[in-house]
Design a protein around this motif. Structure first.
Motif, PDB file in Angstrom:
ATOM      1  N   GLU A  11       3.688  15.722  -1.948  1.00 37.41           N
ATOM      2  CA  GLU A  11       4.369  15.773  -0.650  1.00 37.41           C
ATOM      3  C   GLU A  11       3.513  15.140   0.444  1.00 37.41           C
ATOM      4  OE1 GLU A  11       5.193  19.903  -0.167  1.00 37.41           O
ATOM      5  OE2 GLU A  11       7.119  19.774  -1.205  1.00 37.41           O
ATOM      6  N   LYS A  12       2.229  15.418   0.424  1.00 37.81           N
ATOM      7  CA  LYS A  12       1.322  14.842   1.427  1.00 37.81           C
ATOM      8  C   LYS A  12       1.234  13.327   1.263  1.00 37.81           C
ATOM      9  CE  LYS A  12      -0.912  17.147   3.954  1.00 37.81           C
ATOM     10  NZ  LYS A  12      -0.603  17.468   5.332  1.00 37.81           N
ATOM     11  N   LEU A  13       1.139  12.842   0.036  1.00 41.47           N
ATOM     12  CA  LEU A  13       1.081  11.399  -0.200  1.00 41.47           C
ATOM     13  C   LEU A  13       2.356  10.707   0.278  1.00 41.47           C
ATOM     14  CD1 LEU A  13      -0.577  11.196  -3.724  1.00 41.47           C
ATOM     15  CD2 LEU A  13      -1.558  10.450  -1.555  1.00 41.47           C
ATOM     16  N   ASP A  14       3.489  11.355   0.094  1.00 40.10           N
ATOM     17  CA  ASP A  14       4.752  10.791   0.563  1.00 40.10           C
ATOM     18  C   ASP A  14       4.734  10.624   2.080  1.00 40.10           C
ATOM     19  OD1 ASP A  14       7.418   9.876   0.259  1.00 40.10           O
ATOM     20  OD2 ASP A  14       8.136  11.848   0.916  1.00 40.10           O
ATOM     21  N   ALA A  15       4.238  11.623   2.778  1.00 40.96           N
ATOM     22  CA  ALA A  15       4.161  11.546   4.243  1.00 40.96           C
ATOM     23  C   ALA A  15       3.200  10.436   4.678  1.00 40.96           C
ATOM     24  CB  ALA A  15       3.726  12.891   4.817  1.00 40.96           C
ATOM     25  N   ILE A  16       2.092  10.303   3.993  1.00 41.49           N
ATOM     26  CA  ILE A  16       1.119   9.251   4.321  1.00 41.49           C
ATOM     27  C   ILE A  16       1.737   7.871   4.095  1.00 41.49           C
ATOM     28  CG2 ILE A  16      -1.050   8.193   3.572  1.00 41.49           C
ATOM     29  CD1 ILE A  16      -2.036  11.080   2.972  1.00 41.49           C
ATOM     30  N   ALA A  17       2.456   7.708   2.994  1.00 39.10           N
ATOM     31  CA  ALA A  17       3.087   6.417   2.695  1.00 39.10           C
ATOM     32  C   ALA A  17       4.113   6.046   3.762  1.00 39.10           C
ATOM     33  CB  ALA A  17       3.745   6.464   1.325  1.00 39.10           C
ATOM     34  N   GLN A  18       4.855   7.009   4.241  1.00 38.93           N
ATOM     35  CA  GLN A  18       5.834   6.724   5.291  1.00 38.93           C
ATOM     36  C   GLN A  18       5.143   6.279   6.575  1.00 38.93           C
ATOM     37  OE1 GLN A  18       8.387  10.099   5.750  1.00 38.93           O
ATOM     38  NE2 GLN A  18       9.395   9.786   3.793  1.00 38.93           N
ATOM     39  N   ARG A  19       4.044   6.924   6.917  1.00 38.32           N
ATOM     40  CA  ARG A  19       3.326   6.527   8.136  1.00 38.32           C
ATOM     41  C   ARG A  19       2.737   5.128   7.994  1.00 38.32           C
ATOM     42  NH1 ARG A  19       1.456  11.931   7.884  1.00 38.32           N
ATOM     43  NH2 ARG A  19      -0.585  11.245   7.205  1.00 38.32           N
ATOM     44  N   ALA A  27       1.903   6.915  -6.865  1.00 36.87           N
ATOM     45  CA  ALA A  27       0.998   8.017  -7.208  1.00 36.87           C
ATOM     46  C   ALA A  27       1.685   9.364  -6.986  1.00 36.87           C
ATOM     47  CB  ALA A  27      -0.275   7.927  -6.370  1.00 36.87           C
ATOM     48  N   ALA A  28       2.438   9.486  -5.891  1.00 38.75           N
ATOM     49  CA  ALA A  28       3.153  10.737  -5.620  1.00 38.75           C
ATOM     50  C   ALA A  28       4.189  10.994  -6.708  1.00 38.75           C
ATOM     51  CB  ALA A  28       3.811  10.679  -4.251  1.00 38.75           C
ATOM     52  N   LYS A  29       4.891   9.959  -7.135  1.00 43.19           N
ATOM     53  CA  LYS A  29       5.905  10.123  -8.182  1.00 43.19           C
ATOM     54  C   LYS A  29       5.259  10.566  -9.488  1.00 43.19           C
ATOM     55  CE  LYS A  29       9.700   7.826 -10.524  1.00 43.19           C
ATOM     56  NZ  LYS A  29      10.136   9.059 -11.049  1.00 43.19           N
ATOM     57  N   ILE A  30       4.115  10.030  -9.803  1.00 37.63           N
ATOM     58  CA  ILE A  30       3.416  10.433 -11.025  1.00 37.63           C
ATOM     59  C   ILE A  30       3.067  11.918 -10.953  1.00 37.63           C
ATOM     60  CG2 ILE A  30       1.243  10.181 -12.308  1.00 37.63           C
ATOM     61  CD1 ILE A  30       1.422   7.155 -11.620  1.00 37.63           C
ATOM     62  N   LEU A  31       2.586  12.362  -9.804  1.00 41.36           N
ATOM     63  CA  LEU A  31       2.241  13.775  -9.655  1.00 41.36           C
ATOM     64  C   LEU A  31       3.468  14.666  -9.760  1.00 41.36           C
ATOM     65  CD1 LEU A  31      -0.396  13.687  -6.799  1.00 41.36           C
ATOM     66  CD2 LEU A  31      -0.782  14.285  -9.178  1.00 41.36           C
ATOM     67  N   ILE A  32       4.561  14.270  -9.134  1.00 35.10           N
ATOM     68  CA  ILE A  32       5.769  15.095  -9.183  1.00 35.10           C
ATOM     69  C   ILE A  32       6.341  15.118 -10.599  1.00 35.10           C
ATOM     70  CG2 ILE A  32       8.184  15.165  -8.452  1.00 35.10           C
ATOM     71  CD1 ILE A  32       7.260  14.538  -5.659  1.00 35.10           C
ATOM     72  N   ASP A  33       6.359  13.963 -11.270  1.00 37.09           N
ATOM     73  CA  ASP A  33       6.877  13.935 -12.642  1.00 37.09           C
ATOM     74  C   ASP A  33       6.001  14.768 -13.570  1.00 37.09           C
ATOM     75  OD1 ASP A  33       8.972  12.362 -11.895  1.00 37.09           O
ATOM     76  OD2 ASP A  33       8.113  10.489 -12.665  1.00 37.09           O
ATOM     77  N   ARG A  34       4.738  14.749 -13.346  1.00 38.91           N
ATOM     78  CA  ARG A  34       3.816  15.549 -14.157  1.00 38.91           C
ATOM     79  C   ARG A  34       4.098  17.028 -13.941  1.00 38.91           C
ATOM     80  NH1 ARG A  34       1.045  16.979 -18.248  1.00 38.91           N
ATOM     81  NH2 ARG A  34      -1.037  17.710 -17.913  1.00 38.91           N
ATOM     82  N   ASN A  35       4.482  17.362 -12.729  1.00 35.94           N
ATOM     83  CA  ASN A  35       4.739  18.746 -12.378  1.00 35.94           C
ATOM     84  C   ASN A  35       6.089  19.227 -12.903  1.00 35.94           C
ATOM     85  OD1 ASN A  35       4.271  21.197 -11.184  1.00 35.94           O
ATOM     86  ND2 ASN A  35       4.986  20.585  -9.194  1.00 35.94           N
ATOM     87  N   ALA A  36       7.033  18.294 -13.116  1.00 38.04           N
ATOM     88  CA  ALA A  36       8.392  18.687 -13.487  1.00 38.04           C
ATOM     89  C   ALA A  36       8.430  19.409 -14.837  1.00 38.04           C
ATOM     90  CB  ALA A  36       9.298  17.477 -13.520  1.00 38.04           C
ATOM     91  N   GLN A  37       7.723  18.898 -15.796  1.00 36.38           N
ATOM     92  CA  GLN A  37       7.696  19.558 -17.093  1.00 36.38           C
ATOM     93  C   GLN A  37       6.358  20.254 -17.250  1.00 36.38           C
ATOM     94  OE1 GLN A  37       8.693  16.953 -20.266  1.00 36.38           O
ATOM     95  NE2 GLN A  37      10.711  16.505 -19.447  1.00 36.38           N
ATOM     96  N   GLU A  66       0.830  -1.201   0.000  1.00 38.52           N
ATOM     97  CA  GLU A  66       0.000   0.000   0.000  1.00 38.52           C
ATOM     98  C   GLU A  66       0.867   1.255   0.000  1.00 38.52           C
ATOM     99  OE1 GLU A  66      -2.604  -0.394   3.330  1.00 38.52           O
ATOM    100  OE2 GLU A  66      -3.931  -1.781   2.296  1.00 38.52           O
ATOM    101  N   ALA A  67       1.909   1.258   0.814  1.00 39.05           N
ATOM    102  CA  ALA A  67       2.810   2.408   0.858  1.00 39.05           C
ATOM    103  C   ALA A  67       3.485   2.597  -0.495  1.00 39.05           C
ATOM    104  CB  ALA A  67       3.849   2.225   1.958  1.00 39.05           C
ATOM    105  N   TRP A  68       3.885   1.496  -1.129  1.00 36.23           N
ATOM    106  CA  TRP A  68       4.532   1.589  -2.424  1.00 36.23           C
ATOM    107  C   TRP A  68       3.592   2.169  -3.481  1.00 36.23           C
ATOM    108  CZ3 TRP A  68       3.802  -0.602  -7.263  1.00 36.23           C
ATOM    109  CH2 TRP A  68       4.844  -0.409  -8.156  1.00 36.23           C
TER     110      TRP A  68
END
Length: 59
Positions: A45-53, A17-27, A10-12
């Motif tokens: 950023e919020k999804l990353d924090a949730i995944a860590q928890r 999903a967070a990586k997709i959002l960040i990559d979409r934002n990069a360009q 689930e965390a992965w």
């Protein structure tokens, strides 16, 4: 043990999903507004924090 693997998967998925959002934002795409770009970055950023928890079983 089953819960351990489930938490990790689930965390992965959330990190994916967070990586997709960040990559979409990069360009910056011409069809995405600056506000939406900023919102996607914030959500990632919020999804990353949730995944860590989730991965650490909510310490």
């Amino acid at each position: 043990m089953k819960r351990f693997f489930r938490r990790k998967v689930e965390a992965w998925l959330i990190l994916l999903a967070a990586k997709i959002l960040i990559d979409r934002n990069a360009q910056r795409a011409p069809v995405v507004s600056r506000r939406d770009n900023n919102d996607m970055w914030y959500m990632a950023e919020k999804l990353d924090a949730i995944a860590q928890r989730i991965s650490k079983n909510y310490p």
